[in-house]
Design an enzyme around this catalytic site. Structure first.
Site, PDB file in Angstrom:
ATOM      1  N   ASN A 211       0.843  -1.186   0.000  1.00  0.00           N
ATOM      2  CA  ASN A 211       0.000   0.000   0.000  1.00  0.00           C
ATOM      3  C   ASN A 211       0.884   1.244   0.000  1.00  0.00           C
ATOM      4  O   ASN A 211       2.108   1.143   0.028  1.00  0.00           O
ATOM      5  CB  ASN A 211      -0.969  -0.012   1.186  1.00  0.00           C
ATOM      6  CG  ASN A 211      -0.236  -0.099   2.514  1.00  0.00           C
ATOM      7  OD1 ASN A 211       0.493   0.815   2.882  1.00  0.00           O
ATOM      8  ND2 ASN A 211      -0.429  -1.196   3.232  1.00  0.00           N
ATOM      9  N   ASP A 280      -4.647  -6.704   5.179  1.00  0.00           N
ATOM     10  CA  ASP A 280      -5.682  -7.569   5.755  1.00  0.00           C
ATOM     11  C   ASP A 280      -5.531  -9.018   5.288  1.00  0.00           C
ATOM     12  O   ASP A 280      -5.963  -9.934   5.980  1.00  0.00           O
ATOM     13  CB  ASP A 280      -7.067  -7.052   5.377  1.00  0.00           C
ATOM     14  CG  ASP A 280      -7.370  -5.709   6.032  1.00  0.00           C
ATOM     15  OD1 ASP A 280      -7.070  -5.561   7.226  1.00  0.00           O
ATOM     16  OD2 ASP A 280      -7.874  -4.813   5.335  1.00  0.00           O
ATOM     17  N   LYS A 290       9.213 -16.855 -10.291  1.00  0.00           N
ATOM     18  CA  LYS A 290       8.558 -15.740 -10.961  1.00  0.00           C
ATOM     19  C   LYS A 290       7.485 -16.239 -11.917  1.00  0.00           C
ATOM     20  O   LYS A 290       7.739 -17.091 -12.768  1.00  0.00           O
ATOM     21  CB  LYS A 290       9.602 -14.918 -11.728  1.00  0.00           C
ATOM     22  CG  LYS A 290       9.002 -13.705 -12.433  1.00  0.00           C
ATOM     23  CD  LYS A 290      10.050 -12.932 -13.208  1.00  0.00           C
ATOM     24  CE  LYS A 290       9.403 -11.767 -13.971  1.00  0.00           C
ATOM     25  NZ  LYS A 290      10.397 -11.020 -14.763  1.00  0.00           N
ATOM     26  N   PRO A 307      -3.255 -12.078  10.569  1.00  0.00           N
ATOM     27  CA  PRO A 307      -3.644 -11.863  11.971  1.00  0.00           C
ATOM     28  C   PRO A 307      -4.082 -10.419  12.186  1.00  0.00           C
ATOM     29  O   PRO A 307      -3.522  -9.490  11.576  1.00  0.00           O
ATOM     30  CB  PRO A 307      -2.350 -12.166  12.747  1.00  0.00           C
ATOM     31  CG  PRO A 307      -1.506 -12.976  11.820  1.00  0.00           C
ATOM     32  CD  PRO A 307      -1.851 -12.529  10.437  1.00  0.00           C
ATOM     33  N   ASP A 308      -5.057 -10.213  13.036  1.00  0.00           N
ATOM     34  CA  ASP A 308      -5.498  -8.864  13.415  1.00  0.00           C
ATOM     35  C   ASP A 308      -4.656  -8.446  14.626  1.00  0.00           C
ATOM     36  O   ASP A 308      -4.988  -8.741  15.776  1.00  0.00           O
ATOM     37  CB  ASP A 308      -6.989  -8.866  13.752  1.00  0.00           C
ATOM     38  CG  ASP A 308      -7.543  -7.466  13.931  1.00  0.00           C
ATOM     39  OD1 ASP A 308      -6.785  -6.587  14.377  1.00  0.00           O
ATOM     40  OD2 ASP A 308      -8.726  -7.253  13.616  1.00  0.00           O
ATOM     41  N   ILE A 309      -3.554  -7.781  14.353  1.00  0.00           N
ATOM     42  CA  ILE A 309      -2.560  -7.501  15.393  1.00  0.00           C
ATOM     43  C   ILE A 309      -3.151  -6.636  16.499  1.00  0.00           C
ATOM     44  O   ILE A 309      -3.027  -6.950  17.693  1.00  0.00           O
ATOM     45  CB  ILE A 309      -1.321  -6.825  14.774  1.00  0.00           C
ATOM     46  CG1 ILE A 309      -0.663  -7.756  13.754  1.00  0.00           C
ATOM     47  CG2 ILE A 309      -0.319  -6.440  15.866  1.00  0.00           C
ATOM     48  CD1 ILE A 309       0.463  -7.113  12.966  1.00  0.00           C
ATOM     49  N   PHE A 325      -5.141   3.163  14.585  1.00  0.00           N
ATOM     50  CA  PHE A 325      -5.219   4.174  13.529  1.00  0.00           C
ATOM     51  C   PHE A 325      -6.183   3.699  12.452  1.00  0.00           C
ATOM     52  O   PHE A 325      -6.260   2.490  12.169  1.00  0.00           O
ATOM     53  CB  PHE A 325      -3.847   4.420  12.909  1.00  0.00           C
ATOM     54  CG  PHE A 325      -3.138   5.621  13.462  1.00  0.00           C
ATOM     55  CD1 PHE A 325      -2.992   6.769  12.703  1.00  0.00           C
ATOM     56  CD2 PHE A 325      -2.647   5.608  14.757  1.00  0.00           C
ATOM     57  CE1 PHE A 325      -2.349   7.886  13.215  1.00  0.00           C
ATOM     58  CE2 PHE A 325      -2.002   6.710  15.283  1.00  0.00           C
ATOM     59  CZ  PHE A 325      -1.848   7.862  14.501  1.00  0.00           C
ATOM     60  N   LYS A 343     -12.278  -3.278  17.402  1.00  0.00           N
ATOM     61  CA  LYS A 343     -10.943  -3.662  17.878  1.00  0.00           C
ATOM     62  C   LYS A 343     -10.872  -3.693  19.401  1.00  0.00           C
ATOM     63  O   LYS A 343      -9.971  -4.312  19.974  1.00  0.00           O
ATOM     64  CB  LYS A 343      -9.889  -2.687  17.351  1.00  0.00           C
ATOM     65  CG  LYS A 343      -9.832  -2.557  15.829  1.00  0.00           C
ATOM     66  CD  LYS A 343      -9.192  -3.761  15.183  1.00  0.00           C
ATOM     67  CE  LYS A 343      -9.028  -3.522  13.685  1.00  0.00           C
ATOM     68  NZ  LYS A 343      -8.352  -4.642  13.001  1.00  0.00           N
TER      69      LYS A 343
END
Length: 401
Positions: A211, A280, A290, A307-309, A325, A343
């Site tokens: 990203n 995600d 490749k 994992p959702d840290i 955030f 969360k």
């Protein structure tokens, strides 16, 4: 914004090859608005001339206790009155010994004893054996107990050709330490883990999904937390930013690597600030070689959740106080509050992604149980400092029931 506007310091130089660094430090400090009075020992003048320091500071340089340019001939008194700090850089082995034992046989050592309440900061610079010698370490311990602030030393190559501890901080590191000295220490004694930057998920050995996060906000928050007195660990995904000064930085690539690093570090943390833009999903069928382009066909990628840290850390029994955030493209308030509830964190910081990505400025909105608080658009470091103070104000009191 000039970080040291309206500040005045006395800059003392003692004998050492690191004097050449102090010229650059002086110049960069003036860029931040500080006024500098320079005092040099006789040994310092063997390494850099008073003319150089006068030209850079734009003010007279003081060398002698008996200076009749001062109306009352008391430069050792007058120079420190009204000063915000005394900075001795480089501070030689000999000068540290003088300070520790109250010796005053030249202008610089005398004014350091006659400084009153003016803070004293020293930046040691010497050979590694001199730094590690038991006598020097005893003197350093005495200085610390007397309230003297040590800036460094660092490790690295030394002028003698050896490598080790004792090297003076670089000019910009010294400047960052001076700026940090004047910041409120509202997180003193806290251990904080900060995540920053993007994560990168492999498609094959040369292609990734990532990203646009630059890492600037996370790095600014890590710096602001350290300025506030915290012991900070930064866990960073791939960025183009230099490692921040004064803290360990753990480099990771993928979300799963970041998860492992975070879980290792938060066990002893008081606060966890999850700034990183964590993917995600990862590619479940990533290729080990490749992938070749085939006309009219795209590879069939299969995704699996990462994992959702933040949620995992927030759910830890007796875990750290958590800050999340949310970078959104629309409906910031709705999405941010929903994410905070999902969360399970006491504070969530939101901003609009299209305003913050790759930018040096940001406008943050803080969401907690009481509602929301908007911070003004400002440089990310200034926003980070405001956020750190907001976190300090929200932390549960140790004596609360």
């Amino acid at each position: 914004m000039a970080e040291l506007a309206n500040k005045r310091i006395v800059l003392g130089l003692t004998g050492g090859i690191a004097c050449y660094k102090v010229a650059e430090f002086l110049r960069r400090a003036q860029d931040e608005g500080v006024t500098v009075d320079v005092v040099m020992t006789d040994a310092a003048t063997r390494f850099i001339t008073p003319v150089t320091m006068q030209a850079l500071s734009g003010r007279p340089v003081f060398l002698d206790t008996w200076d009749n340019r001062v109306p009352n001939n008391m430069a050792h008194i007058n120079l420190t009155r009204g000063a915000d700090a005394i900075v001795v850089a480089p501070a030689s082995t000999d000068f540290l010994a003088k300070l520790a034992h109250g010796m005053a046989d030249d202008l610089l050592s005398t004014l350091c004893l006659a400084k009153g309440l003016c803070p004293l900061l020293v930046a040691p610079a010497m050979n590694r054996e001199m730094w590690l010698h038991p006598a020097t370490q005893r003197n350093v311990a005495l200085l610390k107990s007397d309230g003297v602030t040590l800036l460094g030393p660092a490790e690295g190559d030394q002028a003698c050709g050896e490598t080790g501890s004792g090297r003076m901080l670089e000019p910009l590191e010294l400047l960052e330490e001076l700026i940090a000295f004047f910041q409120p220490k509202r997180l003193a004694g806290k251990r904080i883990v900060v995540t920053a930057g993007p994560t990168s998920e492999d498609i094959d050995p040369v292609r990734v999904i990532t990203n646009r996060s630059s890492g600037k906000m996370g790095y600014a928050i890590a710096r602001a937390a350290r300025e506030a007195g915290a012991d900070v660990v930064l866990i960073s995904g791939p960025t183009a930013l230099p490692p921040p000064f004064g803290m360990p930085c753990i480099a990771v690539r993928s979300a799963r690597q970041m998860h492992t690093a975070v879980m290792n570090e938060v066990q002893a943390a008081d606060i966890f600030i999850s700034v990183a833009a964590v993917a995600d999903w990862h590619v479940a069928n990533a290729s080990t070689h490749k992938l070749k382009k085939q006309a009219g066909q795209a590879p069939a990628l299969e995704f699996a959740p990462n994992p959702d840290i933040l949620a995992e850390v927030a759910a830890m029994p007796n875990g750290p106080w958590c800050v999340g955030f949310a970078a959104e493209t629309d409906k910031l308030r709705e999405h941010a509050q929903a994410k905070r509830q999902r969360k399970g964190v006491p504070l969530l910081v939101g901003n609009l992604a299209q305003m913050a990505m790759d930018a040096d400025d940001t406008a943050l909105v803080l969401f907690d149980d009481k509602g929301e608080e908007s911070l003004p658009a400002q440089p990310k470091l200034q926003a980070a400092r405001q956020l750190v103070q907001a976190i300090a104000a929200r932390l549960p009191r140790a004596d609360a029931p």
